[in-house]
Design a protein around this motif. Sequence first.
Motif, PDB file in Angstrom:
ATOM      1  N   GLY A 260      38.730  44.971  35.127  1.00  0.00           N
ATOM      2  CA  GLY A 260      38.978  44.212  33.900  1.00  0.00           C
ATOM      3  C   GLY A 260      40.347  44.448  33.303  1.00  0.00           C
ATOM      4  N   LYS A 266      40.858  40.470  37.621  1.00  0.00           N
ATOM      5  CA  LYS A 266      39.663  39.672  37.321  1.00  0.00           C
ATOM      6  C   LYS A 266      39.471  38.578  38.365  1.00  0.00           C
ATOM      7  CE  LYS A 266      39.886  40.483  32.325  1.00  0.00           C
ATOM      8  NZ  LYS A 266      40.118  39.886  30.994  1.00  0.00           N
ATOM      9  N   TYR A 269      38.102  40.194  41.407  1.00  0.00           N
ATOM     10  CA  TYR A 269      36.675  40.466  41.271  1.00  0.00           C
ATOM     11  C   TYR A 269      35.843  39.235  41.599  1.00  0.00           C
ATOM     12  CZ  TYR A 269      32.141  40.865  39.045  1.00  0.00           C
ATOM     13  OH  TYR A 269      30.787  40.828  38.805  1.00  0.00           O
TER      14      TYR A 269
END
Length: 359
Positions: A260, A266, A269
């Motif tokens: 994060g 992000k 991810y």
Amino acid sequence: MIDKVCIALDAMGGDHGPEVVVPGAAIALTRKPDTSFLFVGDEARIRPLLDAHPNLAAVSEIQHTDVAVRMEDKPSVALRQGRRRSSMWLALEAVKGRRAHVAVSAGNTGALMAMSRFCLRMLPDIDRPAIAAIWPTLRGESIVLDVGATIGADAKQLVDFAVMGSAMARILFDIERPTVGLLNVGVEEIKGVEQVKEAARLLKEQAFPGMDFRGFVEGDDIGKGSVDVVVTEGFSGNIALKTAEGTARQIGEYLRSALGRTFLSKIGYLLAKHAFDTLKDKMDPRKVNGGVFLGLDGVVIKSHGGADAEGFASAVELGYDMARYDLTAKILQGHVHERAAMAAGMASATEPALAEAAS
């Protein structure tokens, strides 16, 4: 093998009581439909929750008591004040009276062990109990015992633990001769305290039929899954367990923080979400919740006190497996072989001395 397993639940145990125990049992029932339940605790709290799960209610009964062992109670206090009337004691008593095949509690660990020993008693010739934990490994799962019941076990007790852990592994992993290792500071025969070295000698020389003894294993072998059963005494076992749990949480926090931190992380991810979900599933402690109290004349499962419904269901399912495939009988069977093997070993060790004395 038992056709239908009845599980007695300490409904008041743990941090959440019936609000987790009842839905946890409902989840377990969907996976183990040949199960019935005895909920022990405050009926005014249990009944509305049970009514919300009609399928569960149809195979359940409630034994009312308004006495519960608190998480902060000392074992001696819990035994003195909660005996005969507490939800924990009455769940154990149901196993003793053969009204249930297994008891499951998320309550105070020390109190549960003290009450279990007092209510159910130990199996013949087994001196001390052990708590066996299921440990996720690179190979799948292993059993580690003892993780907190017996501090400073002697050689005979470590051999007992090996026999009991092997019996549990045969049920859980469906293995004829589980591999067994003694946790030590090194794999060399000269290393370790005398009790561990003596236990290794006994296990190696007597060739117990229900296990494949592989000698010493080290701490990193637990996570590798080098053996099916890792045997140690409760002090080092509990430290290993708490260290592993803490490390898993630490790694999880590192990952959440790193993923994060920036916009690119992000995006990364999202692209690797399936892989991260797989990792999360493997590290989910709820999937391996439940410690088995071994050495008792009855099956008792300890759930984590803070477990949610999914975690409690895992503990219930573990109890189901241990009861359905008759863990107690398998331990007794293994212990008969253990006594015979140790007696034969003592006899063979005595014969040369007698022959020398006679000459």
